[in-house]
Design a protein around this motif. Structure first.
Motif, PDB file in Angstrom:
ATOM      1  N   SER A   3       0.828  -1.212   0.000  1.00 38.73           N
ATOM      2  CA  SER A   3       0.000   0.000   0.000  1.00 38.73           C
ATOM      3  C   SER A   3       0.860   1.257   0.000  1.00 38.73           C
ATOM      4  CB  SER A   3      -0.951   0.002   1.195  1.00 38.73           C
ATOM      5  OG  SER A   3      -0.218  -0.023   2.406  1.00 38.73           O
ATOM      6  N   HIS A   4       2.001   1.200   0.664  1.00 39.76           N
ATOM      7  CA  HIS A   4       2.920   2.344   0.680  1.00 39.76           C
ATOM      8  C   HIS A   4       3.453   2.600  -0.732  1.00 39.76           C
ATOM      9  CE1 HIS A   4       6.002   5.112   2.034  1.00 39.76           C
ATOM     10  NE2 HIS A   4       6.901   4.380   1.407  1.00 39.76           N
ATOM     11  N   VAL A   5       3.831   1.537  -1.417  1.00 38.17           N
ATOM     12  CA  VAL A   5       4.350   1.678  -2.776  1.00 38.17           C
ATOM     13  C   VAL A   5       3.246   2.167  -3.706  1.00 38.17           C
ATOM     14  CG1 VAL A   5       5.307   0.417  -4.755  1.00 38.17           C
ATOM     15  CG2 VAL A   5       6.199   0.002  -2.472  1.00 38.17           C
ATOM     16  N   THR A   6       2.038   1.680  -3.532  1.00 41.57           N
ATOM     17  CA  THR A   6       0.918   2.107  -4.375  1.00 41.57           C
ATOM     18  C   THR A   6       0.713   3.612  -4.262  1.00 41.57           C
ATOM     19  OG1 THR A   6      -0.176  -0.031  -4.159  1.00 41.57           O
ATOM     20  CG2 THR A   6      -1.562   1.840  -4.811  1.00 41.57           C
ATOM     21  N   ARG A   7       0.683   4.130  -3.041  1.00 42.39           N
ATOM     22  CA  ARG A   7       0.505   5.586  -2.846  1.00 42.39           C
ATOM     23  C   ARG A   7       1.670   6.361  -3.449  1.00 42.39           C
ATOM     24  NH1 ARG A   7      -1.222   3.706   2.131  1.00 42.39           N
ATOM     25  NH2 ARG A   7       0.803   4.123   3.089  1.00 42.39           N
ATOM     26  N   GLN A   8       2.880   5.868  -3.235  1.00 48.20           N
ATOM     27  CA  GLN A   8       4.055   6.569  -3.749  1.00 48.20           C
ATOM     28  C   GLN A   8       4.060   6.563  -5.276  1.00 48.20           C
ATOM     29  OE1 GLN A   8       6.199   7.807  -1.173  1.00 48.20           O
ATOM     30  NE2 GLN A   8       6.747   9.120  -2.861  1.00 48.20           N
ATOM     31  N   VAL A   9       3.718   5.433  -5.885  1.00 51.65           N
ATOM     32  CA  VAL A   9       3.665   5.342  -7.346  1.00 51.65           C
ATOM     33  C   VAL A   9       2.604   6.292  -7.893  1.00 51.65           C
ATOM     34  CG1 VAL A   9       2.997   3.832  -9.274  1.00 51.65           C
ATOM     35  CG2 VAL A   9       4.677   3.052  -7.596  1.00 51.65           C
ATOM     36  N   GLN A  35       1.688   9.139  -6.647  1.00 53.53           N
ATOM     37  CA  GLN A  35       2.254  10.486  -6.598  1.00 53.53           C
ATOM     38  C   GLN A  35       3.308  10.688  -7.684  1.00 53.53           C
ATOM     39  OE1 GLN A  35       1.205  13.102  -4.741  1.00 53.53           O
ATOM     40  NE2 GLN A  35      -0.437  11.680  -4.226  1.00 53.53           N
ATOM     41  N   LEU A  36       4.159   9.695  -7.877  1.00 56.48           N
ATOM     42  CA  LEU A  36       5.187   9.798  -8.918  1.00 56.48           C
ATOM     43  C   LEU A  36       4.560   9.822 -10.308  1.00 56.48           C
ATOM     44  CD1 LEU A  36       7.887   7.417  -7.439  1.00 56.48           C
ATOM     45  CD2 LEU A  36       8.082   9.902  -7.741  1.00 56.48           C
ATOM     46  N   GLN A  37       3.475   9.098 -10.479  1.00 56.68           N
ATOM     47  CA  GLN A  37       2.776   9.099 -11.762  1.00 56.68           C
ATOM     48  C   GLN A  37       2.150  10.472 -12.021  1.00 56.68           C
ATOM     49  OE1 GLN A  37      -0.020   5.873 -12.075  1.00 56.68           O
ATOM     50  NE2 GLN A  37      -0.048   5.959 -14.296  1.00 56.68           N
ATOM     51  N   LYS A  38       1.540  11.058 -11.004  1.00 59.08           N
ATOM     52  CA  LYS A  38       0.971  12.412 -11.142  1.00 59.08           C
ATOM     53  C   LYS A  38       2.050  13.431 -11.493  1.00 59.08           C
ATOM     54  CE  LYS A  38      -2.922  11.855  -8.006  1.00 59.08           C
ATOM     55  NZ  LYS A  38      -3.446  12.160  -6.661  1.00 59.08           N
ATOM     56  N   GLY A  39       3.257  13.238 -10.942  1.00 59.87           N
ATOM     57  CA  GLY A  39       4.368  14.141 -11.218  1.00 59.87           C
ATOM     58  C   GLY A  39       5.052  13.876 -12.550  1.00 59.87           C
ATOM     59  N   GLY A  40       4.638  12.815 -13.244  1.00 61.61           N
ATOM     60  CA  GLY A  40       5.204  12.506 -14.551  1.00 61.61           C
ATOM     61  C   GLY A  40       6.514  11.727 -14.501  1.00 61.61           C
ATOM     62  N   TYR A  41       6.856  11.156 -13.333  1.00 62.50           N
ATOM     63  CA  TYR A  41       8.132  10.453 -13.183  1.00 62.50           C
ATOM     64  C   TYR A  41       8.058   8.974 -13.567  1.00 62.50           C
ATOM     65  CZ  TYR A  41       9.605  14.567 -10.565  1.00 62.50           C
ATOM     66  OH  TYR A  41       9.914  15.837 -10.200  1.00 62.50           O
ATOM     67  N   VAL A  42       6.877   8.362 -13.423  1.00 64.76           N
ATOM     68  CA  VAL A  42       6.708   6.949 -13.760  1.00 64.76           C
ATOM     69  C   VAL A  42       5.414   6.770 -14.546  1.00 64.76           C
ATOM     70  CG1 VAL A  42       7.962   6.140 -11.709  1.00 64.76           C
ATOM     71  CG2 VAL A  42       5.461   6.310 -11.629  1.00 64.76           C
ATOM     72  N   THR A  43       5.341   5.638 -15.193  1.00 66.44           N
ATOM     73  CA  THR A  43       4.125   5.264 -15.909  1.00 66.44           C
ATOM     74  C   THR A  43       3.881   3.776 -15.703  1.00 66.44           C
ATOM     75  OG1 THR A  43       2.967   5.435 -18.019  1.00 66.44           O
ATOM     76  CG2 THR A  43       5.284   4.767 -18.115  1.00 66.44           C
ATOM     77  N   ARG A  44       2.656   3.381 -15.922  1.00 64.36           N
ATOM     78  CA  ARG A  44       2.298   1.961 -15.827  1.00 64.36           C
ATOM     79  C   ARG A  44       2.287   1.383 -17.234  1.00 64.36           C
ATOM     80  NH1 ARG A  44      -0.662   0.956 -10.710  1.00 64.36           N
ATOM     81  NH2 ARG A  44      -0.641   2.937  -9.595  1.00 64.36           N
ATOM     82  N   VAL A  45       2.883   0.201 -17.380  1.00 61.87           N
ATOM     83  CA  VAL A  45       2.921  -0.471 -18.675  1.00 61.87           C
ATOM     84  C   VAL A  45       2.375  -1.883 -18.496  1.00 61.87           C
ATOM     85  CG1 VAL A  45       4.858   0.899 -19.545  1.00 61.87           C
ATOM     86  CG2 VAL A  45       5.309  -1.237 -18.326  1.00 61.87           C
ATOM     87  N   PRO A  46       1.851  -2.461 -19.556  1.00 59.90           N
ATOM     88  CA  PRO A  46       1.329  -3.834 -19.433  1.00 59.90           C
ATOM     89  C   PRO A  46       2.437  -4.813 -19.067  1.00 59.90           C
ATOM     90  CG  PRO A  46       0.685  -2.834 -21.524  1.00 59.90           C
ATOM     91  CD  PRO A  46       1.667  -1.905 -20.890  1.00 59.90           C
TER      92      PRO A  46
END
Length: 171
Positions: free
Chosen positions: A78-84, A86-97
């Motif tokens: 859950s900690h990683v989910t929240r952090q991801v 935030q990072l996704q909102k900031g444009g630092y990471v993306t989710r890929v299949p």
């Protein structure tokens, strides 16, 4: 030094005690808020320590599932989910299949995430270069080799204690 209880076994060797002390000093010095804030200013990046740890882990691996990231960082998913998020909102990471499971997703750095981690690492390395500028290239090579060996041994030991297969642990 106090006498160890029977359950803890014999007292550790003096060298191991000194290594443990030095590691604790390193962790303390590198984990201080002031140190992190200074690094972020030098890198021109505004991220908290948890976000930086997550970006470093993603940068050092293939795209990973959230659960894999949590396991590697030894935190709750859950900690990683929240952090991801935030990072996704900031444009630092993306989710890929996930190529192995179309229902799942993996997390990977974006170009902005890669630039941020490159800047953080460059600033961090500059600080280390200043601190270690009087060390010989051979001493630096040997320290690097021994640190990697120690980390690999720690990972193997943790996995063995947890009953995990260590053959797929990162190097």
């Amino acid at each position: 030094m106090p006498t160890p209880s029977p359950a803890s076994g014999p007292a550790p060797a003096k060298n191991v005690v000194e290594i443990e002390r030095a590691l604790n000093r390193i962790v303390y010095l590198t984990g201080r808020v002031r140190q992190h804030d200074r690094l972020m200013v030098l890198a021109g990046v505004s991220l908290d320590r948890a976000a930086v740890a997550l970006l470093r882990q993603i940068a050092d691996s293939e795209p990973l599932r959230l659960g894999e990231l949590a396991a590697r960082l030894a935190v709750e998913a859950s900690h990683v989910t929240r952090q991801v998020q935030q990072l996704q909102k900031g444009g630092y990471v993306t989710r890929v299949p996930d190529p192995d499971d179309r229902r799942a997703q993996r997390i990977q750095l974006t170009a902005a995430g890669q630039e941020a981690i490159d800047r953080i690492r460059a600033a961090s390395c500059r600080g280390m270069e200043v601190a270690l500028d009087h060390w010989s290239p051979e001493d630096l090579r040997q320290l690097s080799t021994l640190f990697h060996r120690m980390v690999d041994d720690f990972l193997r030991t943790d996995a063995a204690l947890d009953g995990e297969d260590t053959s797929s642990q990162p190097a």
